[in-house]
Design an enzyme around this catalytic site. Structure first.
Site, short mmCIF file in Angstrom:
data_model
loop_
_atom_site.label_atom_id
_atom_site.label_comp_id
_atom_site.label_asym_id
_atom_site.label_seq_id
_atom_site.Cartn_x
_atom_site.Cartn_y
_atom_site.Cartn_z
N HIS A 93 9.47 -19.08 -20.17
CA HIS A 93 9.53 -17.70 -19.68
C HIS A 93 10.59 -16.94 -20.48
CE1 HIS A 93 9.30 -14.24 -17.26
NE2 HIS A 93 9.18 -14.79 -16.06
N TYR B 195 14.75 -11.78 -18.06
CA TYR B 195 15.46 -12.99 -17.67
C TYR B 195 16.26 -13.53 -18.87
CZ TYR B 195 12.77 -12.49 -13.42
OH TYR B 195 12.25 -11.99 -12.27
N HIS C 26 10.47 -10.31 -19.17
CA HIS C 26 10.85 -9.62 -17.93
C HIS C 26 12.34 -9.49 -17.68
CE1 HIS C 26 6.62 -10.78 -16.21
NE2 HIS C 26 6.56 -10.02 -17.29
#
Length: 350
Positions: A176, A181, A179
């Protein structure tokens, strides 16, 4: 309903998928909050989707370390108990003919010491985010700027979690890097003001992502590694890249150099124009001949059309799959879908 490639079996690299339908990663918070261990309810939740004919299941975000945690009830892949619990999930999915990857998720600055074992959030720079921590509803805390040793430790934690994912029976992992993060915090000029190797111009800011992905690929191989990336940030509404073409090219260059084969470009609206009349996924396709997972409020028609056009190869759905464990079978039968209801479908694992 006209037949199309969305619902057909497809071979993607080493995986034979039941369909081109992907279960998007969605935070569920049903793991034990202290141990990060998932239970039988999570096993059944994913088993149902595999039995339905979902081609590729991407799990909810899974933490590679306790300090990566950003809300209650998040699972992990850093203890043997967590690994053995996820093994029950992957066994159930595989018995139904499914394919499942673990999304590895470190929230960076978007957390609070009450969630991370008393430790402050980690980030490239000591810049606090605006807003409230998910479910905890307290302001994001000032993060600690990571030292070189801490950066190396987090990279190793991701490599270890990827290794543990394979031990747990996952077919691969998704990193990931989207977004807003941790990885995305290093990538962005807004959250990364470092003056060392990991900060500076775009190429330097992407160093952390490149090194982390390299460690994961070294551990489990490029064919089992997906990366999710985005322009959008959960905590900074209306954020956009200053130079979309240059930034996209820089990202893709890294992914190609590492030998990756599957990308998961993320956007909230699949049809939104990104640059020069192209959507985000169309801009990725300009640079990328490998597999692209489409996402962003897709429905049956828009997903089928994008696959036919060659913009994407797989189509990810989120909320419709929470409300419809038999999503694929309903599409095949032309049956209407149950509307998503947050009060019901977020509260329970159907």
């Amino acid at each position: 309903m006209e037949s199309n490639k969305l619902l057909e079996q497809v071979t993607i690299e080493n995986w034979t998928l039941q369909s081109r339908v992907v279960m998007a990663p969605m935070t569920r918070s049903f793991a034990d909050n202290k141990s990060g261990v998932v239970g039988p309810d999570v096993v059944e939740y994913y088993r149902k989707r595999a039995a339905d004919g979902i081609g590729l299941i991407i799990t909810e975000g899974i933490n590679p370390s306790p300090r990566a945690k950003g809300t209650y009830g998040i699972s992990g892949l850093y203890t043997n108990e967590q690994i053995q619990a996820w093994k029950k999930v992957t066994d159930a999915v595989h018995l139904e003919g499914g394919t499942i990857v673990a999304q590895l998720w470190h929230v960076g600055r978007l957390t609070h010491h009450e969630l991370t074992g008393g430790l402050p959030p980690q980030a490239p720079s000591s810049i606090a985010a605006n807003g409230l921590v998910h479910r905890l509803r307290k302001p994001y805390e000032m993060p600690e700027a990571m030292s070189q040793d801490e950066i190396s430790e987090v990279i190793e934690q991701h490599a270890a979690a990827a290794r543990n994912a394979i031990i747990a029976g996952f077919d691969g992992v998704e990193i990931h890097a989207a977004h807003g993060y941790l990885i995305d915090q290093f990538n962005s000029e807004v959250t990364n003001t470092r003056t060392d190797t990991y900060g500076g111009d775009l190429s330097q800011r992407l160093t952390f992502m490149k090194e982390l992905l390299t460690s994961v690929v070294t551990e489990i191989g490029a064919l089992r590694t997906i990366v999710r990336f985005s322009e959008i940030k959960d905590d900074i509404p209306n954020y956009s890249w200053d130079n979309p073409e240059q930034t996209m090219a820089a990202y893709i260059q890294i992914f190609k150099a590492l030998g990756l084969k599957i990308l998961h470009p993320s956007t909230n609206q699949f049809t939104k124009i990104f640059t020069k009349g192209m959507t985000f996924h169309q801009a990725v396709r300009e640079h990328w001949n490998g597999t692209i997972i489409g996402v962003g409020n897709l429905d049956y028609e828009s997903a089928a059309s994008a696959i036919k056009a060659g913009t994407i190869d797989l189509a990810a759905f989120g909320r419709p799959l929470l409300a419809n464990p038999d999503f694929v079978q309903r599409l095949k039968a032309g049956t209407s879908l149950t509307p998503y209801d947050a009060a019901l479908h977020l509260k329970y694992l159907l």
